[in-house]
Design a protein around this motif. Structure first.
Motif, PDB file in Angstrom:
ATOM      1  N   SER A   5       0.906  -1.079   0.047  1.00  0.00           N
ATOM      2  CA  SER A   5       0.126   0.000   0.058  1.00  0.00           C
ATOM      3  C   SER A   5       0.976   1.246   0.081  1.00  0.00           C
ATOM      4  CB  SER A   5      -0.975  -0.163   1.249  1.00  0.00           C
ATOM      5  OG  SER A   5      -0.221   0.316   2.264  1.00  0.00           O
ATOM      6  N   THR A   6       0.355   2.344  -0.389  1.00  0.00           N
ATOM      7  CA  THR A   6       1.191   3.612  -0.256  1.00  0.00           C
ATOM      8  C   THR A   6       1.625   3.884   1.115  1.00  0.00           C
ATOM      9  OG1 THR A   6      -1.167   4.586  -0.721  1.00  0.00           O
ATOM     10  CG2 THR A   6       0.453   5.028  -2.174  1.00  0.00           C
ATOM     11  N   LYS A   7       0.716   3.536   2.160  1.00  0.00           N
ATOM     12  CA  LYS A   7       1.223   3.891   3.412  1.00  0.00           C
ATOM     13  C   LYS A   7       2.308   2.906   3.768  1.00  0.00           C
ATOM     14  CE  LYS A   7      -0.984   4.295   7.723  1.00  0.00           C
ATOM     15  NZ  LYS A   7      -2.053   4.281   8.509  1.00  0.00           N
ATOM     16  N   ALA A   8       2.443   1.848   3.433  1.00  0.00           N
ATOM     17  CA  ALA A   8       3.524   0.840   3.586  1.00  0.00           C
ATOM     18  C   ALA A   8       4.730   1.272   3.100  1.00  0.00           C
ATOM     19  CB  ALA A   8       3.219  -0.637   3.352  1.00  0.00           C
ATOM     20  N   ALA A   9       4.557   1.652   1.725  1.00  0.00           N
ATOM     21  CA  ALA A   9       5.747   2.225   0.954  1.00  0.00           C
ATOM     22  C   ALA A   9       6.421   3.462   1.588  1.00  0.00           C
ATOM     23  CB  ALA A   9       5.277   2.285  -0.512  1.00  0.00           C
ATOM     24  N   ALA A  10       5.558   4.350   2.068  1.00  0.00           N
ATOM     25  CA  ALA A  10       6.030   5.554   2.654  1.00  0.00           C
ATOM     26  C   ALA A  10       6.818   5.207   3.883  1.00  0.00           C
ATOM     27  CB  ALA A  10       4.773   6.403   3.023  1.00  0.00           C
ATOM     28  N   LEU A  11       6.124   4.248   4.716  1.00  0.00           N
ATOM     29  CA  LEU A  11       6.896   3.800   5.967  1.00  0.00           C
ATOM     30  C   LEU A  11       8.382   3.445   5.623  1.00  0.00           C
ATOM     31  CD1 LEU A  11       4.018   2.477   8.187  1.00  0.00           C
ATOM     32  CD2 LEU A  11       5.490   4.466   8.479  1.00  0.00           C
ATOM     33  N   MET A  12       8.171   2.319   4.880  1.00  0.00           N
ATOM     34  CA  MET A  12       9.711   1.875   4.355  1.00  0.00           C
ATOM     35  C   MET A  12      10.521   2.787   3.887  1.00  0.00           C
ATOM     36  SD  MET A  12       8.717  -1.781   2.436  1.00  0.00           S
ATOM     37  CE  MET A  12      10.192  -1.904   1.952  1.00  0.00           C
ATOM     38  N   ALA A  13       9.946   3.736   3.164  1.00  0.00           N
ATOM     39  CA  ALA A  13      10.838   4.785   2.438  1.00  0.00           C
ATOM     40  C   ALA A  13      11.556   5.746   3.698  1.00  0.00           C
ATOM     41  CB  ALA A  13      10.330   5.862   1.506  1.00  0.00           C
ATOM     42  N   LEU A  14      10.543   5.926   4.722  1.00  0.00           N
ATOM     43  CA  LEU A  14      11.160   6.587   5.967  1.00  0.00           C
ATOM     44  C   LEU A  14      12.075   5.921   6.685  1.00  0.00           C
ATOM     45  CD1 LEU A  14       7.892   8.619   6.967  1.00  0.00           C
ATOM     46  CD2 LEU A  14       9.893   9.583   6.072  1.00  0.00           C
ATOM     47  N   SER A  15      11.819   4.692   6.756  1.00  0.00           N
ATOM     48  CA  SER A  15      12.706   3.981   7.653  1.00  0.00           C
ATOM     49  C   SER A  15      13.983   3.906   7.037  1.00  0.00           C
ATOM     50  CB  SER A  15      12.294   2.530   7.892  1.00  0.00           C
ATOM     51  OG  SER A  15      12.155   1.707   6.579  1.00  0.00           O
ATOM     52  N   GLY A  16      14.193   3.677   5.589  1.00  0.00           N
ATOM     53  CA  GLY A  16      15.355   3.754   4.866  1.00  0.00           C
ATOM     54  C   GLY A  16      16.155   5.127   4.928  1.00  0.00           C
ATOM     55  N   LEU A  17      15.198   6.304   5.074  1.00  0.00           N
ATOM     56  CA  LEU A  17      15.919   7.560   5.315  1.00  0.00           C
ATOM     57  C   LEU A  17      16.472   7.589   6.668  1.00  0.00           C
ATOM     58  CD1 LEU A  17      16.173  10.455   4.101  1.00  0.00           C
ATOM     59  CD2 LEU A  17      14.138  10.989   5.412  1.00  0.00           C
ATOM     60  N   PHE A  18      16.016   6.973   7.446  1.00  0.00           N
ATOM     61  CA  PHE A  18      16.606   7.042   8.974  1.00  0.00           C
ATOM     62  C   PHE A  18      17.763   6.465   9.106  1.00  0.00           C
ATOM     63  CE2 PHE A  18      12.187   8.436  10.309  1.00  0.00           C
ATOM     64  CZ  PHE A  18      12.547   9.693  10.907  1.00  0.00           C
ATOM     65  N   VAL A  19      17.871   5.207   8.383  1.00  0.00           N
ATOM     66  CA  VAL A  19      19.279   4.217   8.384  1.00  0.00           C
ATOM     67  C   VAL A  19      20.330   5.324   7.751  1.00  0.00           C
ATOM     68  CG1 VAL A  19      20.170   2.293   7.320  1.00  0.00           C
ATOM     69  CG2 VAL A  19      17.787   2.208   8.177  1.00  0.00           C
ATOM     70  N   CYS A  20      19.859   6.060   6.820  1.00  0.00           N
ATOM     71  CA  CYS A  20      20.932   6.667   6.184  1.00  0.00           C
ATOM     72  C   CYS A  20      21.205   8.166   6.670  1.00  0.00           C
ATOM     73  CB  CYS A  20      20.467   7.191   4.682  1.00  0.00           C
ATOM     74  SG  CYS A  20      20.109   5.975   3.426  1.00  0.00           S
ATOM     75  N   LEU A  21      20.545   8.467   7.663  1.00  0.00           N
ATOM     76  CA  LEU A  21      21.288   9.770   8.340  1.00  0.00           C
ATOM     77  C   LEU A  21      22.304   9.254   9.408  1.00  0.00           C
ATOM     78  CD1 LEU A  21      17.716  11.263   9.252  1.00  0.00           C
ATOM     79  CD2 LEU A  21      19.189  12.182   7.534  1.00  0.00           C
ATOM     80  N   PRO A  22      23.174  10.180   9.563  1.00  0.00           N
ATOM     81  CA  PRO A  22      24.385  10.078  10.335  1.00  0.00           C
ATOM     82  C   PRO A  22      23.783  10.022  11.887  1.00  0.00           C
ATOM     83  CG  PRO A  22      24.626  12.284   9.368  1.00  0.00           C
ATOM     84  CD  PRO A  22      23.170  11.463   8.746  1.00  0.00           C
ATOM     85  N   SER A  23      24.436   9.025  12.641  1.00  0.00           N
ATOM     86  CA  SER A  23      24.092   9.063  13.936  1.00  0.00           C
ATOM     87  C   SER A  23      24.972  10.359  14.789  1.00  0.00           C
ATOM     88  CB  SER A  23      24.338   7.892  14.781  1.00  0.00           C
ATOM     89  OG  SER A  23      25.783   7.609  14.818  1.00  0.00           O
ATOM     90  N   PRO A  24      24.662  10.452  15.818  1.00  0.00           N
ATOM     91  CA  PRO A  24      25.313  11.504  16.674  1.00  0.00           C
ATOM     92  C   PRO A  24      26.873  11.225  16.868  1.00  0.00           C
ATOM     93  CG  PRO A  24      23.197  11.469  17.527  1.00  0.00           C
ATOM     94  CD  PRO A  24      23.493  10.345  16.533  1.00  0.00           C
ATOM     95  N   ALA A  25      26.929   9.708  17.154  1.00  0.00           N
ATOM     96  CA  ALA A  25      28.260   9.358  17.245  1.00  0.00           C
ATOM     97  C   ALA A  25      29.133   9.370  16.315  1.00  0.00           C
ATOM     98  CB  ALA A  25      28.325   7.964  17.801  1.00  0.00           C
ATOM     99  N   LEU A  26      28.562   8.982  15.077  1.00  0.00           N
ATOM    100  CA  LEU A  26      29.321   9.209  13.837  1.00  0.00           C
ATOM    101  C   LEU A  26      29.812  10.493  13.524  1.00  0.00           C
ATOM    102  CD1 LEU A  26      27.554   6.734  11.101  1.00  0.00           C
ATOM    103  CD2 LEU A  26      29.601   6.578  12.448  1.00  0.00           C
ATOM    104  N   ALA A  27      28.699  11.740  13.849  1.00  0.00           N
ATOM    105  CA  ALA A  27      29.078  13.257  13.612  1.00  0.00           C
ATOM    106  C   ALA A  27      30.016  13.542  14.606  1.00  0.00           C
ATOM    107  CB  ALA A  27      27.720  13.768  13.963  1.00  0.00           C
ATOM    108  N   ASP A  28      30.050  12.893  15.814  1.00  0.00           N
ATOM    109  CA  ASP A  28      31.580  13.374  16.826  1.00  0.00           C
ATOM    110  C   ASP A  28      32.671  12.827  16.351  1.00  0.00           C
ATOM    111  OD1 ASP A  28      29.391  14.702  18.383  1.00  0.00           O
ATOM    112  OD2 ASP A  28      29.435  12.960  19.842  1.00  0.00           O
ATOM    113  N   ALA A  29      32.750  11.535  15.665  1.00  0.00           N
ATOM    114  CA  ALA A  29      33.856  10.823  15.378  1.00  0.00           C
ATOM    115  C   ALA A  29      34.497  11.736  13.888  1.00  0.00           C
ATOM    116  CB  ALA A  29      33.476   9.450  14.688  1.00  0.00           C
ATOM    117  N   ASP A  30      33.545  12.215  13.189  1.00  0.00           N
ATOM    118  CA  ASP A  30      33.820  13.159  11.859  1.00  0.00           C
ATOM    119  C   ASP A  30      34.577  14.390  12.547  1.00  0.00           C
ATOM    120  OD1 ASP A  30      33.195  11.258  10.184  1.00  0.00           O
ATOM    121  OD2 ASP A  30      31.378  12.056   9.655  1.00  0.00           O
TER     122      ASP A  30
END
Length: 178
Positions: A5-30
């Motif tokens: 469903s479009t709702k399920a596809a949107a949820l999957m896209a958002l969860s993929g977006l969160f996986v790609c965002l850098p975590s605070p730990a990675l930002a500190d390391a950088d």
């Protein structure tokens, strides 16, 4: 293949977006890595500046020695200015030119300890004498015998067997009498 469903596809896209965002730990390391790189860059720039200054001195020496060679028909060794520049800058930072560095030099210490205390010698050679394996020569002057520092250390089986320390007092007196 099941349809999403479009709702399920949107949820999957958002969860993929969160996986790609850098975590605070990675930002500190950088940020930490960038800070280290900036510090290293500043150190390298300072070293480069020092080297550029030394290069300018060498170019000045080369130019003055070339001018002296053209005037006198000789080489840079005939140019007193060139020799003074070489003598003053070539030896100024060497440990062995300081009297207190020779205090630890005595018979029986190892070749490695001598190098640790005085630094590498300007000249060393394997001896032809059967009682001496190697000789370290610590010398400064190219032309002026009165203010030259000269030391000699002889080795047998990697240990000091004889030491002739530079005559620091004679050099000080010669410099004061000028």
């Amino acid at each position: 293949m099941p349809k999403l469903s479009t709702k399920a596809a949107a949820l999957m896209a958002l969860s993929g977006l969160f996986v790609c965002l850098p975590s605070p730990a990675l930002a500190d390391a950088d940020a930490d890595r960038i800070a280290r790189l900036e510090k290293r860059l500043m150190e390298l720039e300072a070293r480069l500046s020092e080297q550029e200054q030394e290069t300018k001195e060498v170019k000045t020496l080369a130019a003055s020695s070339a001018a002296g060679a053209n005037q006198s028909g000789g080489s840079y060794t005939g140019n007193p200015l060139a020799l003074d520049i070489m003598a003053n800058s070539a030896w100024r930072n060497l440990r062995w030119t300081q009297e207190e560095q020779w205090a630890g030099i005595r018979k029986g210490i190892s070749e490695e300890k001598v190098i640790e205390l005085l630094g590498n010698p300007p000249r060393s050679l394997d001896s032809l004498k059967p009682r001496v394996d190697k000789v370290f020569w610590y010398e400064t002057s190219l032309r002026d015998r009165s203010t030259a520092l000269r030391g000699k250390i002889s080795f047998k089986d990697g240990k000091v067997i004889a030491v002739k320390k530079p005559n620091f007092q004679a050099v000080k007196q010669a410099l004061q009498s000028r």
